[in-house]
Design a protein around this motif. Structure first.
Motif, PDB file in Angstrom:
ATOM      1  N   PHE A  57       0.850  -1.088  -0.391  1.00  0.00           N
ATOM      2  CA  PHE A  57      -0.181   0.147   0.282  1.00  0.00           C
ATOM      3  C   PHE A  57       0.540   1.245  -0.368  1.00  0.00           C
ATOM      4  O   PHE A  57       0.799   2.361   0.370  1.00  0.00           O
ATOM      5  N   ALA A  89      -6.591   2.091  -1.340  1.00  0.00           N
ATOM      6  CA  ALA A  89      -7.538   1.343  -1.858  1.00  0.00           C
ATOM      7  C   ALA A  89      -8.522   0.302  -0.537  1.00  0.00           C
ATOM      8  O   ALA A  89      -7.637   0.837   0.567  1.00  0.00           O
ATOM      9  N   GLY A  90      -9.290  -0.191  -1.456  1.00  0.00           N
ATOM     10  CA  GLY A  90     -10.472  -0.886  -0.278  1.00  0.00           C
ATOM     11  C   GLY A  90     -11.396  -1.203  -0.880  1.00  0.00           C
ATOM     12  O   GLY A  90     -11.304  -1.791  -1.755  1.00  0.00           O
ATOM     13  N   GLY A  91     -12.434  -1.485  -0.331  1.00  0.00           N
ATOM     14  CA  GLY A  91     -13.399  -2.426  -1.031  1.00  0.00           C
ATOM     15  C   GLY A  91     -14.780  -3.105   0.222  1.00  0.00           C
ATOM     16  O   GLY A  91     -14.670  -3.667   1.721  1.00  0.00           O
ATOM     17  N   ARG A  92     -15.579  -3.147  -0.341  1.00  0.00           N
ATOM     18  CA  ARG A  92     -16.626  -3.963   0.437  1.00  0.00           C
ATOM     19  C   ARG A  92     -16.456  -5.517   0.702  1.00  0.00           C
ATOM     20  O   ARG A  92     -15.826  -5.901  -0.929  1.00  0.00           O
ATOM     21  N   THR A  93     -17.280  -5.744   1.650  1.00  0.00           N
ATOM     22  CA  THR A  93     -17.111  -7.281   1.638  1.00  0.00           C
ATOM     23  C   THR A  93     -18.991  -7.650   0.689  1.00  0.00           C
ATOM     24  O   THR A  93     -19.550  -7.837   1.427  1.00  0.00           O
ATOM     25  N   THR A 113     -25.327  -9.747   3.917  1.00  0.00           N
ATOM     26  CA  THR A 113     -24.744  -7.666   2.719  1.00  0.00           C
ATOM     27  C   THR A 113     -26.043  -7.822   3.474  1.00  0.00           C
ATOM     28  O   THR A 113     -25.941  -6.393   4.531  1.00  0.00           O
ATOM     29  N   ARG A 117     -26.459  -4.415   5.491  1.00  0.00           N
ATOM     30  CA  ARG A 117     -26.970  -3.471   5.978  1.00  0.00           C
ATOM     31  C   ARG A 117     -28.110  -3.058   6.821  1.00  0.00           C
ATOM     32  O   ARG A 117     -28.332  -1.654   7.967  1.00  0.00           O
TER      33      ARG A 117
ATOM     34  N   ARG B  61     -13.926  -3.954  -5.522  1.00  0.00           N
ATOM     35  CA  ARG B  61     -12.560  -3.782  -4.309  1.00  0.00           C
ATOM     36  C   ARG B  61     -12.288  -2.462  -5.506  1.00  0.00           C
ATOM     37  O   ARG B  61     -12.765  -2.366  -6.457  1.00  0.00           O
ATOM     38  N   HIS B  90     -19.937   1.713  -2.076  1.00  0.00           N
ATOM     39  CA  HIS B  90     -20.237   0.540  -1.361  1.00  0.00           C
ATOM     40  C   HIS B  90     -21.723   0.225  -1.869  1.00  0.00           C
ATOM     41  O   HIS B  90     -22.858   0.295  -1.614  1.00  0.00           O
ATOM     42  N   ALA B  93     -24.273  -1.992  -0.503  1.00  0.00           N
ATOM     43  CA  ALA B  93     -23.479  -2.240   0.316  1.00  0.00           C
ATOM     44  C   ALA B  93     -23.343  -1.421   1.733  1.00  0.00           C
ATOM     45  O   ALA B  93     -23.466  -0.405   1.282  1.00  0.00           O
ATOM     46  N   PRO B  94     -23.784  -1.408   3.094  1.00  0.00           N
ATOM     47  CA  PRO B  94     -23.652  -0.072   3.555  1.00  0.00           C
ATOM     48  C   PRO B  94     -22.766   0.495   3.824  1.00  0.00           C
ATOM     49  O   PRO B  94     -21.777   0.186   3.247  1.00  0.00           O
ATOM     50  N   LEU B  96     -20.284   1.419   6.037  1.00  0.00           N
ATOM     51  CA  LEU B  96     -19.320   1.175   6.862  1.00  0.00           C
ATOM     52  C   LEU B  96     -17.662   0.680   6.333  1.00  0.00           C
ATOM     53  O   LEU B  96     -18.342  -0.015   5.204  1.00  0.00           O
ATOM     54  N   SER B  98     -15.241  -2.111   5.180  1.00  0.00           N
ATOM     55  CA  SER B  98     -15.272  -3.769   5.472  1.00  0.00           C
ATOM     56  C   SER B  98     -14.182  -3.949   5.932  1.00  0.00           C
ATOM     57  O   SER B  98     -12.956  -2.742   6.280  1.00  0.00           O
ATOM     58  N   THR B 100     -11.602  -5.289   4.052  1.00  0.00           N
ATOM     59  CA  THR B 100     -10.448  -5.140   3.963  1.00  0.00           C
ATOM     60  C   THR B 100     -10.240  -2.980   3.827  1.00  0.00           C
ATOM     61  O   THR B 100      -8.727  -3.478   3.533  1.00  0.00           O
ATOM     62  N   ASP B 101     -11.397  -2.627   4.033  1.00  0.00           N
ATOM     63  CA  ASP B 101     -11.492  -1.250   3.928  1.00  0.00           C
ATOM     64  C   ASP B 101      -9.927  -0.939   4.901  1.00  0.00           C
ATOM     65  O   ASP B 101      -9.093   0.227   5.263  1.00  0.00           O
ATOM     66  N   LEU B 104      -6.233  -2.256   5.186  1.00  0.00           N
ATOM     67  CA  LEU B 104      -5.265  -1.213   3.308  1.00  0.00           C
ATOM     68  C   LEU B 104      -5.551   0.422   4.440  1.00  0.00           C
ATOM     69  O   LEU B 104      -4.971   1.055   3.163  1.00  0.00           O
ATOM     70  N   ARG B 135      -8.968   0.498  14.403  1.00  0.00           N
ATOM     71  CA  ARG B 135     -10.152   0.814  13.904  1.00  0.00           C
ATOM     72  C   ARG B 135     -10.501   2.506  13.893  1.00  0.00           C
ATOM     73  O   ARG B 135     -10.360   3.530  13.584  1.00  0.00           O
TER      74      ARG B 135
END
Lengths: 489, 144
Positions: A57, A89-93, A113, A117, B61, B90, B93-94, B96, B98, B100-101, B104, B135
């Motif tokens: 990163f 970077a990142g992303g939703r799950t 998901t 929510r 992503r 997102h 998706a909410p 919030l 994740s 992953t977020d 990174l 967090r």
């Protein structure tokens, strides 16, 4: 050696005394980074992994070229500018979050998901969070009763995402329930409470699995029905069921969230938790049946079960989450009229017959008998003579000489009465003072709402030498069979 | 004890443009850079720069194009707008962060997450990594 400057992004400036760039002397780009971090362990940990490789990163630019795109370690010219550029970077799950470990009372279950929510406002609270929400989804809560207390319990536990909710009830929705039992509505009058509850709960949260037990909870089925739940929430409205639920839950080792209401007053506590008292530690024996009126007999302030049931739901969720201080060893007393909340400490009783050191109750008993309640509440006390409303009608038509006594309370009298038929209001409470005015020589017909209270009165009157007869089914039977225009309650 | 919390301020016109831009990326994750100025505890958004999403292997992503970020940081260095943080969507998706977020994330920058539900931007929330706990802490957004 070339003198170069390295641009530091804002998040890394605390590691270099707040500077936005640092000048170093080096021959190559990697050499420059080595110089930058040689005496700065914390910064080195930010930029390089344990193998000394630049972290994923982090990007380093030499001029306008990404170091990753350049030959292995480019040589630097005097005055070259290096920039450390964060990789953002990142992303939703999108997958279901995997189950991770088990909870104290309830297993945790992964969230979809859609559920992430739905419960996002819970996920933000540290005391709930993802772990707590998964715990709620893995939890199994049994509700005894789908009435006044069961309504807010079922609604809030469903909305909160308790994975499985069981409900025991055998009633149908009555028009008089709607003043407080907000699980049901006008269209469901006359239908099964469980059917009505299931439809309403599914509409609120289709993720919740609702299991229904359309039966009267008794000694024969209680252990089977109460087995396997994490928490039992008792929303029953009578003493036999309350003792039954307590004893069965103690025998099974399941905590009970207790709630009870009477007119404007309520009680809430948590019984049968580890090291906590049970209902019998507090109330060894039930009150006499005539002092234990039901909502139908005594009336209830409609909002009160909302308050008490909502506190029960709160305690249930706290037990599942393992958060906060549950009402174990404490009983909350609520007075809605004065709007006062009081708290009493209660202790485990070593001599308690069910949870004490040498328990005498090791299996379920006959709770109707224990509480001195007639199974048929509309019927008469043992050996008390009674008459049908049609017979009363005949006596009136024939002009017989008898006294007609109403033993209900004045507010009940206001709703409906047999005053045109010559009835006299004599509430049970004032009986001792007015009994002398009654003539023992003339027969008397005694009535109340449904015939239960008047049966007890008849028993006592006969002991005192009066020729008293109970009106079977009370004024409700009169309204049903003789005068359909009479309002009932 | 009072806790001073920084907040993000964004004008309604910029916000509307930002949401429209993010919605265009649906169902993919849109991302970009938030630019503006810092006034005490307030970070005031004055503009944004959509960046190509360079995480091409997966739809769920995002990776802000490093070159776009390099230019923005170089402009900041030259006295231009501050890089206040980043935004990403997102889809369905909410908003919030994740896992992953979180893994990174960089400290100090604000991460604005916009939930796009069926192509419509619905909910926007701002987060900052707490370096001590690892967090995300939510930061209030003030719409001006």
């Amino acid at each position: 050696m070339a003198r170069v400057s390295i641009r530091i992004p804002t998040p890394l400036r605390p590691f270099v005394d707040g500077r936005s760039s640092v000048d170093v002397e080096a021959e190559t780009a990697r050499g420059a980074l080595a110089r930058l971090t040689e005496s700065n362990e914390r910064l080195r940990a930010q930029l390089f992994d344990d193998d000394g490789e630049l972290r994923n990163f982090v990007n380093v630019y030499v001029g306008t070229n990404n170091l990753r795109d350049l030959p292995d370690d480019p040589a630097l010219e005097e005055g070259t500018e290096l920039s450390i550029i964060p990789s953002i970077a990142g992303g939703r799950t999108s997958e279901v979050i995997e189950m991770t470990g088990g909870g104290a009372e309830a297993e945790r279950a992964g969230l979809t998901t859609d559920e992430l929510r739905r419960y996002s406002r819970h996920l933000l609270i540290p005391e709930v969070g993802l772990e707590g929400q998964e715990r709620l989804k893995g939890a199994r809560v049994l509700l005894v009763g789908a009435g006044g207390l069961g309504s807010p319990l079922a609604l809030y536990l469903t909305a909160a995402g308790v994975g499985k909710i069981g409900i025991v009830d055998h009633d149908v929705v009555d028009f008089t329930n709607l003043q407080r039992q907000i699980l049901h509505d006008t269209s469901s009058v006359g239908t099964s409470k469980l059917e009505s509850a299931r439809a309403r709960l599914h509409a609120i949260n289709p993720n919740v699995d609702v299991e229904t037990f359309e039966t009267r909870l008794d000694s024969g089925n209680a252990l089977e029905i109460l087995q396997g739940w994490d928490v039992v929430a008792d929303g029953s409205d009578n003493f036999p069921t309350r003792y039954l639920v307590n004893d069965a839950a103690v025998l099974l080792g399941v905590p009970t969230v207790y709630g009870a209401i009477f007119r404007f007053e309520g009680q809430v506590s948590v019984f049968g938790a580890e090291d906590g008292p049970c209902y019998r530690c507090l109330f060894r024996e039930p009150p006499p049946a005539e002092l234990a009126p039901s909502c139908a007999d005594a009336g209830v302030f409609g909002v009160l079960p909302g308050i008490v049931g909502t506190i029960q739901a709160t305690e249930t969720i706290k037990l599942i989450l393992g958060q906060g201080r549950p009402l174990i060893g404490r009983i909350l007393l609520i007075d809605a009229l004065q709007m006062q909340f009081r708290e009493l400490s209660i202790h485990s009783d070593p001599s308690c017959p069910v949870c004490g050191e040498s328990p005498t109750i090791t299996e379920l008993i006959d709770y109707e008998e224990f509480c001195g309640v007639n199974v048929d509440r509309g019927g008469s006390a043992d050996g008390v003579p009674e008459m049908e409303v049609t017979q009363l009608q005949r006596w009136l038509d024939e002009g017989r000489d008898f006294q007609l006594i109403d033993v209900r309370e004045p507010y009940e009298w206001q709703i409906c009465n047999l005053e045109p038929q010559g009835a006299r209001l004599t509430p049970l409470g004032v009986f001792p003072t007015v009994v002398g005015e009654l003539d023992p020589a003339i027969p008397m017909v005694v009535y109340c709402r449904s015939g239960a209270r008047s049966a007890n009165a008849v028993e006592k009157l006969r002991e005192a030498g009066f020729d008293a007869i109970n009106l079977k089914g009370g004024i409700l039977a009169w309204a049903e069979e003789v005068d359909e225009s009479m309002p009932t309650y | 004890m009072s806790v001073t919390r920084t907040q993000l301020e964004i004008g309604s016109k910029i916000c509307a443009d930002l949401l429209a831009s993010v919605a265009q990326g649906y169902p993919g994750e849109a991302c970009g850079i938030l630019l503006g100025r810092i006034e005490g505890d307030r970070r005031v958004v004055e503009g944004f720069r959509p960046a190509p999403n360079r995480w091409s292997e997966r739809e769920d992503r995002y990776l802000v194009d490093p070159e776009s970020l390099r230019r923005a940081l170089a402009a900041e260095e030259a006295g231009g707008a501050r890089v206040l943080g980043f935004y990403h969507s997102h889809p369905d998706a909410p908003p919030l962060p994740s896992e992953t977020d979180r893994e990174l994330a960089w400290p100090w920058y604000y991460y604005v997450i916009i939930r796009v539900a069926v192509g419509k931007p619905e909910e926007t929330r701002a987060w900052e990594l707490d370096v001590d706990t690892g967090r995300f802490e939510e930061r209030p957004i003030r719409y001006t």
